[in-house]
Write a protein that holds these residues in place. Structure first.
Motif, PDB file in Angstrom:
ATOM      1  N   ALA A  52       0.896  -1.334  -0.072  1.00 48.33           N
ATOM      2  CA  ALA A  52       0.063   0.149   0.038  1.00 48.33           C
ATOM      3  C   ALA A  52       0.744   1.063  -0.156  1.00 48.33           C
ATOM      4  N   PRO A  53       0.249   2.259  -0.495  1.00 47.28           N
ATOM      5  CA  PRO A  53       1.166   3.485  -0.510  1.00 47.28           C
ATOM      6  C   PRO A  53       1.921   4.102   0.583  1.00 47.28           C
ATOM      7  N   PRO A  54       1.130   3.932   1.911  1.00 48.23           N
ATOM      8  CA  PRO A  54       1.837   4.388   3.230  1.00 48.23           C
ATOM      9  C   PRO A  54       3.190   3.823   3.348  1.00 48.23           C
ATOM     10  N   GLU A  55       2.868   2.143   3.191  1.00 52.82           N
ATOM     11  CA  GLU A  55       3.993   1.367   3.394  1.00 52.82           C
ATOM     12  C   GLU A  55       5.158   1.190   2.431  1.00 52.82           C
ATOM     13  N   ALA A  56       4.625   1.653   1.336  1.00 59.01           N
ATOM     14  CA  ALA A  56       5.741   1.811   0.239  1.00 59.01           C
ATOM     15  C   ALA A  56       6.394   3.031   0.488  1.00 59.01           C
ATOM     16  N   ILE A  57       5.907   3.990   0.844  1.00 57.09           N
ATOM     17  CA  ILE A  57       6.791   5.298   1.024  1.00 57.09           C
ATOM     18  C   ILE A  57       7.676   5.134   2.221  1.00 57.09           C
ATOM     19  N   GLU A  58       7.215   4.430   3.353  1.00 55.33           N
ATOM     20  CA  GLU A  58       8.047   4.248   4.479  1.00 55.33           C
ATOM     21  C   GLU A  58       9.282   3.374   3.972  1.00 55.33           C
ATOM     22  N   ARG A  59       8.972   2.326   3.346  1.00 54.83           N
ATOM     23  CA  ARG A  59       9.878   1.458   2.984  1.00 54.83           C
ATOM     24  C   ARG A  59      10.989   2.167   2.049  1.00 54.83           C
ATOM     25  N   ALA A  60      10.405   2.923   0.870  1.00 61.54           N
ATOM     26  CA  ALA A  60      11.373   3.768  -0.006  1.00 61.54           C
ATOM     27  C   ALA A  60      12.270   4.458   0.880  1.00 61.54           C
ATOM     28  N   ALA A  61      11.827   5.243   1.979  1.00 60.95           N
ATOM     29  CA  ALA A  61      12.413   6.103   2.706  1.00 60.95           C
ATOM     30  C   ALA A  61      13.591   5.431   3.306  1.00 60.95           C
ATOM     31  N   ALA A  62      13.155   4.190   3.974  1.00 57.34           N
ATOM     32  CA  ALA A  62      14.277   3.257   4.643  1.00 57.34           C
ATOM     33  C   ALA A  62      15.346   2.782   3.635  1.00 57.34           C
ATOM     34  N   ASP A  63      15.023   2.542   2.613  1.00 55.57           N
ATOM     35  CA  ASP A  63      15.975   2.110   1.388  1.00 55.57           C
ATOM     36  C   ASP A  63      16.762   3.209   0.782  1.00 55.57           C
ATOM     37  N   SER A  64      16.015   4.083  -0.160  1.00 47.62           N
ATOM     38  CA  SER A  64      16.625   4.946  -1.062  1.00 47.62           C
ATOM     39  C   SER A  64      17.005   6.363  -0.085  1.00 47.62           C
ATOM     40  N   GLY A  65      16.020   6.466   0.812  1.00 43.12           N
ATOM     41  CA  GLY A  65      16.077   7.507   1.790  1.00 43.12           C
ATOM     42  C   GLY A  65      17.333   7.757   2.395  1.00 43.12           C
ATOM     43  N   THR A  66      17.682   6.659   2.969  1.00 41.43           N
ATOM     44  CA  THR A  66      18.806   6.364   3.699  1.00 41.43           C
ATOM     45  C   THR A  66      20.047   6.730   2.899  1.00 41.43           C
ATOM     46  N   ALA A  67      20.139   6.245   1.418  1.00 40.17           N
ATOM     47  CA  ALA A  67      20.991   6.164   0.683  1.00 40.17           C
ATOM     48  C   ALA A  67      21.298   7.922   0.301  1.00 40.17           C
ATOM     49  N   VAL A  68      19.935   8.706   0.323  1.00 41.36           N
ATOM     50  CA  VAL A  68      20.209   9.992  -0.086  1.00 41.36           C
ATOM     51  C   VAL A  68      21.060  10.934   1.282  1.00 41.36           C
ATOM     52  N   VAL A  69      20.573  10.146   2.420  1.00 43.64           N
ATOM     53  CA  VAL A  69      21.374  10.924   3.652  1.00 43.64           C
ATOM     54  C   VAL A  69      22.837  10.866   3.518  1.00 43.64           C
ATOM     55  N   VAL A  70      23.337   9.529   3.145  1.00 43.84           N
ATOM     56  CA  VAL A  70      24.864   9.279   3.057  1.00 43.84           C
ATOM     57  C   VAL A  70      25.288  10.107   1.733  1.00 43.84           C
ATOM     58  N   ALA A  71      24.362  10.024   0.724  1.00 41.31           N
ATOM     59  CA  ALA A  71      25.023  10.892  -0.275  1.00 41.31           C
ATOM     60  C   ALA A  71      25.308  12.369  -0.023  1.00 41.31           C
ATOM     61  N   GLY A  72      23.964  13.043   0.590  1.00 40.62           N
ATOM     62  CA  GLY A  72      24.030  14.575   0.972  1.00 40.62           C
ATOM     63  C   GLY A  72      25.264  14.658   2.002  1.00 40.62           C
ATOM     64  N   VAL A  73      25.421  13.769   2.988  1.00 42.31           N
ATOM     65  CA  VAL A  73      26.443  13.933   3.932  1.00 42.31           C
ATOM     66  C   VAL A  73      27.944  13.980   3.269  1.00 42.31           C
TER      67      VAL A  73
END
Length: 719
Positions: free
Chosen positions: A275-296
């Motif tokens: 479902a979209p809410p779960e997909a958003i949370e999972r996407a953040a845990a996956d690619s969102g964490t990579a975004v943080v690493v890249a930004g840092v």
């Protein structure tokens, strides 16, 4: 396998992923509050910027240098806050003849009545503001506003006040600070082409209008916030015009890319049944964490520039850092809120998108490419190194120089003013030098021989066109000599002259040299001295971040080495275009252009951080697959297939954004645009498609080696 959706960052420490997922969950539940907060923040910043103003100041200080010492010692408390020139050119005759003297007097009176004008000095041979043939000269006009507050409208109003001279048939041009203000930011508006290209790529990559709009909207709000914060900061510190433009380039590029990675992952997860809410949370845990690493990583690379002790580079570093910070915050907060509103509409792609998706699947182009590279890694890696060596070869001829007004396009006001003055007074007239002599004892009377000795020693130097008289200070401890070099400020010979003058040995006098060309020479010397330290610190910080993310030393070192190779290729192309002039006319320059000393170092920090983005996303996906299969070669193949489409789209967007700034009037912006675009192209094609997978295939399981720890394998499904 989900093509385009496997750019997740499965970091060994799950706390970061859980924290990012928690943020996204809160933003989804409070989506209207989050969206409203972003809109209110941007509106508040825009309003504050309009009320307070966003001043810029290209006047660069460099504490602790010889040129800054001269500037401080010659500063006059009663001098105008800002001064500029209004240049007059006669086609024939003289400016001071009987026919035109009346028009000049009327122009001077009109200038004195102009807004903010406090002083007007007419052209005169006594102070060198009238050429020997009398056909070219300038009014020196003082204003009661700071240089940072001088707008294009004020400058044009001052120049328009000299209309009596124009009515008499004279050519009237803005000069000095007025010309810089008239040119403004130098933007041509072609940045919008970059946004249009980004919209088209996003439409194809995410399959619909909604998919294209969300990243653009997220990036637009983050960039607006960035520009207004940078503009407001100009009220507190000296803010060069290039800072906002560079922050805009970086903010647009990373903002759209980060959103694309997150949305690609979200769409793949919704198609797998979440479902979209779960997909958003999972996407953040996956690619969102990579975004943080890249930004840092980008932020730490920029932070290394603080070690240069150069205010200009420090300013450019923190302004670009603000752009990256806002891009990360928008991707982790605003984008989940907007995505929750779009819901499953974002998961549906059009027919064209479906066809493109199938082409990059397990049997598509990326699969064939991955298979070729991993089956013959030595051949693929060797071929990539040869190609990159050819691109980097011109960098051996990289020569740092100094930009002056003559380096600008002929359409700009600063270039037209420089051409007029250089034609009448010589190439060095636009960049005079000030020789300052500090005396061991004060000058007592006119018979003191030390000032005349200083003038004679200066006049004897090769490369000197003219020398003024020695002028003692009120206390007699300092004498100044105005000097016009025979070469332009951008000519290396002028920097050589500065160093020769500083080496003069005059009895009883300590010699210092100031002026624009001297300040730029000091800047180059300081950057050269600090260059090894900055590069070393940036490398160590970036490797440390990768070690924390992947816990694999060889992997971290390999990633840093790949980035250095991309940067070398960018330096090679930069040298070919600007130092050698290959294709310079295609980008709006008249020929070879000096590369300022701070550009390669600033490019190094920016490119090292930006190139690491794709490395992080690719390696994150490969590691996640390796933790499931324990097979390095297979993981590399599947990782290249899974990330191929989305990283290519992200790189195309960033390249399009950077190239859109190449038509900019400022040669420095052109250099950043060309250098950054080339580095991203090289990194996203040759390095990512050939060198990285080939190196990992050769290393095999050594890629994941960790000292003192057995290789861990965790069963982890790929969603």
């Amino acid at each position: 396998m989900n093509s385009g959706g496997s750019t997740s960052a499965a970091l060994p420490d799950g706390r970061a992923a859980r924290a990012v997922a928690l943020v996204s969950r809160v933003c989804v539940r409070r989506r209207f509050a989050v969206i409203g907060a972003w809109v209110v923040l941007v509106l508040a910043l825009v309003t504050a910027a309009r009320v307070v103003g966003t001043p810029t100041d290209n006047d660069v200080s460099l504490p602790g240098t010889d040129a800054q010492l001269v500037r401080d010692l010659t500063a006059s408390p009663g001098a105008p806050l800002t001064s500029g020139t209004v240049i007059l050119v006669a086609e024939d005759g003289r400016l001071d003849d009987e026919v035109r003297s009346g028009a000049l007097a009327e122009a001077a009176a009109s200038l004195r009545e102009a807004v903010h004008v406090t002083a007007v000095k007419p052209p005169s041979t006594r102070d060198g503001s009238l050429s020997e043939d009398g056909r070219t000269g300038w009014f020196t006009v003082g204003l009661d506003v700071r240089r940072a507050e001088l707008t294009g409208d004020v400058a044009r109003a001052v120049v328009d006040a000299a209309r009596p001279a124009a009515d008499a048939g004279l050519r009237v041009l803005p000069g000095g600070a007025f010309a810089q203000a008239v040119d403004g930011s130098g933007s041509t508006g072609d940045e919008y082409f970059g946004l249009l290209l980004a919209a088209v790529i996003l439409f194809l990559a995410l399959g619909g209008v909604v998919g294209a709009v969300l990243p653009l909207l997220t990036s637009a709000l983050s960039v607006l916030a960035t520009l207004e914060v940078v503009g407001l900061a100009g009220n507190l510190t000296s803010m060069p015009a290039v800072a906002a433009t560079l922050a805009l380039m970086v903010g647009l590029g990373v903002g759209i890319d980060y959103s694309l990675f997150l949305l690609s992952r979200f769409r793949a997860l919704t198609r797998s049944g979440l479902a979209p809410p779960e997909a958003i949370e999972r996407a953040a845990a996956d690619s969102g964490t990579a975004v943080v690493v890249a930004g840092v990583t980008v932020a730490l690379a920029l932070a290394g520039l603080v070690l240069t002790d150069v205010p200009l580079l420090r300013t450019l570093a923190w302004t670009c850092g603000i752009a990256v910070l806002f891009a990360v915050l928008a991707a982790l907060t605003l984008l989940p809120a907007l995505t929750s509103l779009a819901g499953r509409r974002l998961a549906r792609g059009g027919t064209l998108h479906g066809r493109l998706t199938r082409r990059v699947g397990s049997g598509g182009r990326w699969a064939r490419q991955a298979d070729r590279v991993t089956r013959r890694p030595w051949l693929a890696g060797g071929s990539a190194l040869v190609l990159l060596a050819l691109l980097a070869a011109p960098a051996t001829d990289l020569r740092l120089g100094q930009l002056d007004a003559g380096s600008s396009p002929t359409s700009t006001a600063v270039r037209q003013a420089d051409d007029a003055v250089s034609a009448a007074f010589g190439p060095g007239a636009g960049t005079p030098l000030t020789v300052l002599g500090r005396l061991s004892t004060p000058v007592v009377d006119a018979g003191d021989p030390r000032p005349s000795r200083l003038v004679a020693a200066v006049r004897a130097q090769p490369g000197v066109a003219s020398v003024g008289p020695a002028t003692p200070s009120a206390d007699g401890r300092v004498v100044t000599v105005a000097l016009i070099p025979s070469t332009s400020g951008g000519d290396p010979a002028t920097a050589d002259l500065v160093h020769r003058l500083r080496a003069l040995a005059v009895p009883g006098v300590t010699v210092h040299v100031g002026g624009g060309a001297a300040a730029r020479a000091d800047l180059a010397d300081r950057i050269t001295d600090k260059l090894p330290l900055v590069i070393g610190v940036v490398l160590l910080l970036s490797v440390a971040v990768l070690l924390l993310a992947f816990r694999a030393p060889l992997l971290a070192l390999k990633a840093a080495l790949m980035d250095l190779i991309s940067i070398g290729a960018a330096y090679g192309v930069l040298t070919a275009v600007f130092t050698r002039g290959w294709g310079a006319t295609w980008i709006g320059l008249s020929g070879p252009t000096p590369i300022p000393s701070f550009v390669p170092l600033m490019l190094f920090a920016l490119l090292f951080g930006l190139s690491m983005d794709y490395e992080v996303f690719l390696l994150s996906d490969v590691r996640r697959r390796f933790r499931r299969t324990g097979d390095t070669v297979r993981s590399v193949r599947e990782g290249l297939v899974g990330t191929g489409g989305v990283i290519t789209a992200a790189a195309a967007i960033m390249v399009g954004v950077f190239l859109a700034f190449v038509p900019h009037d400022d040669p420095t912006i052109k250099m950043f645009g060309v250098g950054m675009a080339v580095a991203i192209v090289v990194d996203a094609t040759v390095v990512r498609c050939l060198l990285v997978p080939a190196t990992m295939a050769v290393l095999g399981d050594l890629t994941w080696w960790t000292p003192g720890r057995r290789r861990a394998r965790a069963a982890e499904p790929i969603g």
